[in-house]
Write a protein that holds these residues in place. Structure first.
Motif, PDB file in Angstrom:
ATOM      1  N   GLY A  50       3.986  -6.272  22.103  1.00 45.90           N
ATOM      2  CA  GLY A  50       2.588  -6.316  22.514  1.00 45.90           C
ATOM      3  C   GLY A  50       1.971  -4.935  22.581  1.00 45.90           C
ATOM      4  O   GLY A  50       2.657  -3.935  22.782  1.00 45.90           O
ATOM      5  N   GLY A  51       0.673  -4.857  22.403  1.00 47.85           N
ATOM      6  CA  GLY A  51      -0.018  -3.581  22.395  1.00 47.85           C
ATOM      7  C   GLY A  51       0.144  -2.895  21.038  1.00 47.85           C
ATOM      8  O   GLY A  51       0.587  -3.506  20.051  1.00 47.85           O
ATOM      9  N   TYR A  52      -0.180  -1.608  21.009  1.00 48.61           N
ATOM     10  CA  TYR A  52      -0.188  -0.872  19.751  1.00 48.61           C
ATOM     11  C   TYR A  52       0.483   0.494  19.937  1.00 48.61           C
ATOM     12  O   TYR A  52       0.296   1.149  20.961  1.00 48.61           O
ATOM     13  N   GLU A  53       1.253   0.903  18.948  1.00 49.21           N
ATOM     14  CA  GLU A  53       1.920   2.207  18.960  1.00 49.21           C
ATOM     15  C   GLU A  53       1.054   3.206  18.197  1.00 49.21           C
ATOM     16  O   GLU A  53       0.736   2.988  17.027  1.00 49.21           O
ATOM     17  N   ILE A  54       0.691   4.299  18.859  1.00 45.33           N
ATOM     18  CA  ILE A  54      -0.157   5.312  18.226  1.00 45.33           C
ATOM     19  C   ILE A  54       0.646   6.055  17.160  1.00 45.33           C
ATOM     20  O   ILE A  54       1.741   6.550  17.427  1.00 45.33           O
ATOM     21  N   ILE A  55       0.093   6.132  15.972  1.00 44.96           N
ATOM     22  CA  ILE A  55       0.703   6.918  14.906  1.00 44.96           C
ATOM     23  C   ILE A  55       0.000   8.266  14.784  1.00 44.96           C
ATOM     24  O   ILE A  55       0.633   9.308  14.665  1.00 44.96           O
ATOM     25  N   SER A  56      -1.300   8.259  14.851  1.00 41.98           N
ATOM     26  CA  SER A  56      -2.100   9.483  14.799  1.00 41.98           C
ATOM     27  C   SER A  56      -3.196   9.404  15.853  1.00 41.98           C
ATOM     28  O   SER A  56      -3.932   8.421  15.888  1.00 41.98           O
ATOM     29  N   GLY A  57      -3.265  10.445  16.719  1.00 38.44           N
ATOM     30  CA  GLY A  57      -4.336  10.477  17.716  1.00 38.44           C
ATOM     31  C   GLY A  57      -3.873  10.564  19.152  1.00 38.44           C
ATOM     32  O   GLY A  57      -4.622  10.202  20.072  1.00 38.44           O
ATOM     33  N   HIS A  58      -2.660  11.070  19.395  1.00 33.91           N
ATOM     34  CA  HIS A  58      -2.154  11.158  20.772  1.00 33.91           C
ATOM     35  C   HIS A  58      -3.034  12.059  21.651  1.00 33.91           C
ATOM     36  O   HIS A  58      -3.283  11.746  22.816  1.00 33.91           O
ATOM     37  N   ARG A  59      -3.500  13.183  21.102  1.00 33.35           N
ATOM     38  CA  ARG A  59      -4.326  14.096  21.893  1.00 33.35           C
ATOM     39  C   ARG A  59      -5.688  13.463  22.193  1.00 33.35           C
ATOM     40  O   ARG A  59      -6.221  13.611  23.287  1.00 33.35           O
ATOM     41  N   ARG A  60      -6.244  12.754  21.228  1.00 35.47           N
ATOM     42  CA  ARG A  60      -7.525  12.085  21.456  1.00 35.47           C
ATOM     43  C   ARG A  60      -7.386  10.989  22.525  1.00 35.47           C
ATOM     44  O   ARG A  60      -8.267  10.814  23.357  1.00 35.47           O
ATOM     45  N   GLN A  61      -6.253  10.278  22.484  1.00 31.84           N
ATOM     46  CA  GLN A  61      -6.039   9.232  23.483  1.00 31.84           C
ATOM     47  C   GLN A  61      -5.912   9.819  24.884  1.00 31.84           C
ATOM     48  O   GLN A  61      -6.473   9.299  25.845  1.00 31.84           O
ATOM     49  N   HIS A  62      -5.200  10.948  24.993  1.00 28.72           N
ATOM     50  CA  HIS A  62      -5.042  11.583  26.306  1.00 28.72           C
ATOM     51  C   HIS A  62      -6.380  12.133  26.803  1.00 28.72           C
ATOM     52  O   HIS A  62      -6.711  11.989  27.987  1.00 28.72           O
ATOM     53  N   ALA A  63      -7.136  12.743  25.902  1.00 28.57           N
ATOM     54  CA  ALA A  63      -8.452  13.254  26.290  1.00 28.57           C
ATOM     55  C   ALA A  63      -9.364  12.120  26.747  1.00 28.57           C
ATOM     56  O   ALA A  63     -10.128  12.263  27.717  1.00 28.57           O
ATOM     57  N   ALA A  64      -9.293  10.982  26.070  1.00 25.90           N
ATOM     58  CA  ALA A  64     -10.111   9.827  26.447  1.00 25.90           C
ATOM     59  C   ALA A  64      -9.709   9.302  27.819  1.00 25.90           C
ATOM     60  O   ALA A  64     -10.565   8.886  28.618  1.00 25.90           O
ATOM     61  N   GLN A  65      -8.392   9.324  28.121  1.00 25.47           N
ATOM     62  CA  GLN A  65      -7.942   8.934  29.456  1.00 25.47           C
ATOM     63  C   GLN A  65      -8.539   9.843  30.519  1.00 25.47           C
ATOM     64  O   GLN A  65      -9.054   9.379  31.550  1.00 25.47           O
ATOM     65  N   LEU A  66      -8.474  11.156  30.270  1.00 25.96           N
ATOM     66  CA  LEU A  66      -9.012  12.117  31.236  1.00 25.96           C
ATOM     67  C   LEU A  66     -10.528  11.985  31.367  1.00 25.96           C
ATOM     68  O   LEU A  66     -11.094  12.245  32.438  1.00 25.96           O
ATOM     69  N   ALA A  67     -11.188  11.568  30.289  1.00 30.13           N
ATOM     70  CA  ALA A  67     -12.642  11.416  30.315  1.00 30.13           C
ATOM     71  C   ALA A  67     -13.070  10.074  30.905  1.00 30.13           C
ATOM     72  O   ALA A  67     -14.265   9.838  31.095  1.00 30.13           O
ATOM     73  N   GLY A  68     -12.103   9.194  31.172  1.00 29.00           N
ATOM     74  CA  GLY A  68     -12.419   7.918  31.812  1.00 29.00           C
ATOM     75  C   GLY A  68     -12.869   6.822  30.868  1.00 29.00           C
ATOM     76  O   GLY A  68     -13.481   5.844  31.310  1.00 29.00           O
ATOM     77  N   LEU A  69     -12.574   6.919  29.576  1.00 29.39           N
ATOM     78  CA  LEU A  69     -12.961   5.877  28.625  1.00 29.39           C
ATOM     79  C   LEU A  69     -12.071   4.644  28.793  1.00 29.39           C
ATOM     80  O   LEU A  69     -10.903   4.746  29.145  1.00 29.39           O
ATOM     81  N   ASP A  70     -12.661   3.477  28.544  1.00 31.80           N
ATOM     82  CA  ASP A  70     -11.921   2.223  28.666  1.00 31.80           C
ATOM     83  C   ASP A  70     -11.323   1.750  27.349  1.00 31.80           C
ATOM     84  O   ASP A  70     -10.325   1.030  27.335  1.00 31.80           O
ATOM     85  N   ALA A  71     -11.957   2.131  26.226  1.00 27.63           N
ATOM     86  CA  ALA A  71     -11.491   1.667  24.913  1.00 27.63           C
ATOM     87  C   ALA A  71     -11.697   2.771  23.885  1.00 27.63           C
ATOM     88  O   ALA A  71     -12.519   3.676  24.085  1.00 27.63           O
TER      89      ALA A  71
END
Length: 308
Positions: free
Chosen positions: A79-100
């Motif tokens: 279940g869910g999805y494994e990131i292949i490209s974009g780990h830094r963008r995903q972490h930045a989005a977490q810190l920025a409070g994005l939901d999706a």
């Protein structure tokens, strides 16, 4: 039904009048908005995601503009999805409070996913030696799994490159340098961290990678006890002594305790020793300027005393 009639299945009006372009469009990868909680890091991801100044700038950009470049991920069996490209963008989005996040979901096998993950990250400007080492190793193994010719003695001439040659070609490195980077993956974590921190130079680190884990830990203790970083010649001697069965902590301590030629003309004063003489606000440059000024005054005083 009459005997001579044909059994024809008529297509619907949408099928009859559809063009090739809409059918191709349906097959193209689509960008999806995936909840951030459903995105997971790549297994054994070799690249570190650091909360440094660069990450802070990325967070500020995401807060202002959002994530402009979609991530690439693949579905996980659990279940869910494994990131292949974009780990830094995903972490930045977490810190920025994005939901999706915008994500291109792509079906990929393990080896294809490794190749894309490594190649997309090796384009970055600042890559630590440990990151490059494990990335090269993962890519080499993936290429071998895909069937690239990897034998060292084959006389066959063909269009395929050896796996390590392909890694080197893609990275703009020599094959030998790729092999030397991969040697770093044999270092214990403490020594590999020192390579990243530039406390141990690359070439000596490669030589030390030939020591087994116990020998590396003895070396680390000897290095800490002598407060010396290994030169290339010292690391080569330790490697040779280990291969000959003569390695021990005492031997490592004796080798690391030797004065290096380039240190004979140096005077090193530890930062902690100097700091107690200066205000906390002083920068290293201010400390250096003050020391030189005081030495000039002392020299002039000595000259006046000698002239009397």
């Amino acid at each position: 039904m009459p005997k001579g009639s044909l059994n024809v299945s008529l297509k619907g009006a949408d099928d009859i009048f559809s063009t090739e372009e809409p059918r191709q469009e349906q097959q193209r990868e689509q960008v999806q908005q995936i909840p951030i909680g459903e995105l997971f890091p790549f297994k054994n991801h070799p690249f570190k995601v650091l909360d440094d100044e660069s990450m802070q700038r990325t967070v500020e950009s995401v807060e202002q503009y959002g994530v402009l470049s979609p991530l690439i991920a693949r579905p996980r069996p659990e279940g869910g999805y494994e990131i292949i490209s974009g780990h830094r963008r995903q972490h930045a989005a977490q810190l920025a409070g994005l939901d999706a996040l915008p994500v291109i979901v792509r079906q990929m096998d393990d080896d294809a996913a490794v190749l894309l993950m490594v190649d997309s990250n090796l384009q970055r400007e600042n890559i630590l030696p440990s990151e490059r080492a494990f990335a090269y190793k993962m890519k080499l193994e993936a290429l071998k799994n895909q069937g690239a010719r990897s034998d060292l003695t084959s006389g066959q001439i063909g269009p395929k490159l050896r796996s390590d040659e392909q890694v080197a070609l893609d990275a703009g490195e020599s094959r030998k340098q790729v092999q030397r980077f991969i040697r770093l993956t044999s270092l214990i974590p403490e020594l590999l961290d020192m390579v990243d921190e530039k406390k141990i130079a690359f070439n000596p680190a490669v030589e030390l990678s030939y020591l087994d884990e116990s020998q590396q830990r003895d070396f680390l203790e000897a290095m800490n006890d002598t407060q010396n970083a290994p030169s290339l010649s010292q690391a080569q001697r330790l490697k040779r002594l280990a291969q000959e069965g003569h390695f021990s902590y005492d031997v490592a301590f004796a080798v690391m305790g030797e004065e290096k030629k380039d240190e004979l003309d140096k005077v090193v004063i530890k930062n902690d020793t100097l700091r107690k003489y200066f205000p906390r606000s002083y920068t290293p440059k201010q400390m250096e300027d003050t020391i030189i000024k005081l030495l000039d005054q002392w020299q002039r005083k000595q000259q006046r005393q000698n002239e009397r």
